[in-house]
Design a protein around this motif. Structure first.
Motif, PDB file in Angstrom:
ATOM      1  N   ARG A 197       4.218 -28.300 -17.247  1.00 23.12           N
ATOM      2  CA  ARG A 197       4.039 -27.031 -16.544  1.00 23.12           C
ATOM      3  C   ARG A 197       2.857 -26.286 -17.146  1.00 23.12           C
ATOM      4  O   ARG A 197       2.499 -26.476 -18.301  1.00 23.12           O
ATOM      5  CB  ARG A 197       5.301 -26.204 -16.584  1.00 23.12           C
ATOM      6  CG  ARG A 197       5.520 -25.477 -17.854  1.00 23.12           C
ATOM      7  CD  ARG A 197       6.646 -24.468 -17.747  1.00 23.12           C
ATOM      8  NE  ARG A 197       6.771 -23.843 -19.031  1.00 23.12           N
ATOM      9  CZ  ARG A 197       6.039 -22.817 -19.437  1.00 23.12           C
ATOM     10  NH1 ARG A 197       5.176 -22.271 -18.638  1.00 23.12           N
ATOM     11  NH2 ARG A 197       6.172 -22.335 -20.645  1.00 23.12           N
ATOM     12  N   ASN A 198       2.263 -25.420 -16.356  1.00 21.29           N
ATOM     13  CA  ASN A 198       1.136 -24.612 -16.796  1.00 21.29           C
ATOM     14  C   ASN A 198       1.682 -23.432 -17.603  1.00 21.29           C
ATOM     15  O   ASN A 198       2.456 -22.634 -17.073  1.00 21.29           O
ATOM     16  CB  ASN A 198       0.354 -24.118 -15.587  1.00 21.29           C
ATOM     17  CG  ASN A 198      -0.874 -23.324 -15.961  1.00 21.29           C
ATOM     18  OD1 ASN A 198      -1.049 -22.912 -17.108  1.00 21.29           O
ATOM     19  ND2 ASN A 198      -1.725 -23.099 -14.984  1.00 21.29           N
TER      20      ASN A 198
ATOM     21  N   ASP B 201       0.372 -20.767 -18.369  1.00 14.45           N
ATOM     22  CA  ASP B 201      -0.102 -19.478 -17.873  1.00 14.45           C
ATOM     23  C   ASP B 201       0.704 -18.989 -16.669  1.00 14.45           C
ATOM     24  O   ASP B 201       0.574 -17.843 -16.258  1.00 14.45           O
ATOM     25  CB  ASP B 201      -1.577 -19.565 -17.496  1.00 14.45           C
ATOM     26  CG  ASP B 201      -2.450 -19.856 -18.702  1.00 14.45           C
ATOM     27  OD1 ASP B 201      -2.097 -19.396 -19.812  1.00 14.45           O
ATOM     28  OD2 ASP B 201      -3.461 -20.551 -18.551  1.00 14.45           O
ATOM     29  N   GLU B 202       1.529 -19.851 -16.099  1.00 18.60           N
ATOM     30  CA  GLU B 202       2.374 -19.456 -14.978  1.00 18.60           C
ATOM     31  C   GLU B 202       3.684 -18.893 -15.517  1.00 18.60           C
ATOM     32  O   GLU B 202       4.137 -19.280 -16.597  1.00 18.60           O
ATOM     33  CB  GLU B 202       2.667 -20.662 -14.086  1.00 18.60           C
ATOM     34  CG  GLU B 202       1.452 -21.176 -13.351  1.00 18.60           C
ATOM     35  CD  GLU B 202       1.768 -22.381 -12.493  1.00 18.60           C
ATOM     36  OE1 GLU B 202       2.947 -22.751 -12.363  1.00 18.60           O
ATOM     37  OE2 GLU B 202       0.825 -22.962 -11.940  1.00 18.60           O
TER      38      GLU B 202
END
Length: 84
Positions: free
Chosen positions: A75-76, A78-79
């Motif tokens: 997963r990113n 920053d999300e």
């Protein structure tokens, strides 16, 4: 009761393997991105995280499409968190 204990041990082993595999993948991605990882920090990581594991609920045993590599994408960071 012994059957339940055996099943719990199996679940713990599966979660530990899954987490170890993806922690290694995340560390490799961080190193590839140029982050400096110290041995002391890596030594403190634990594969026993379980917040993402649902042991009570409805389960599906259909195989997800994991793409050509056979692994989920990381997963990113920053999300926002999916469960927040």
């Amino acid at each position: 009761m012994e059957d339940q204990l055996g099943a719990l041990g199996l679940v713990l082993n599966c979660v530990t393997l899954w987490n170890s595999f993806y922690v290694d993948k995340a560390l490799s991605a961080l190193q590839k991105a140029g982050y400096s990882l110290t041995e002391e920090d890596v030594a403190r990581l634990s594969p026993f995280g379980r917040r993402h594991i649902n042991v009570i609920g409805t389960y599906t045993f259909a195989l997800p499409d994991l793409g050509p590599g056979g692994m989920r994408e990381l997963r990113n960071p920053d999300e926002p968190e999916w469960d927040d």
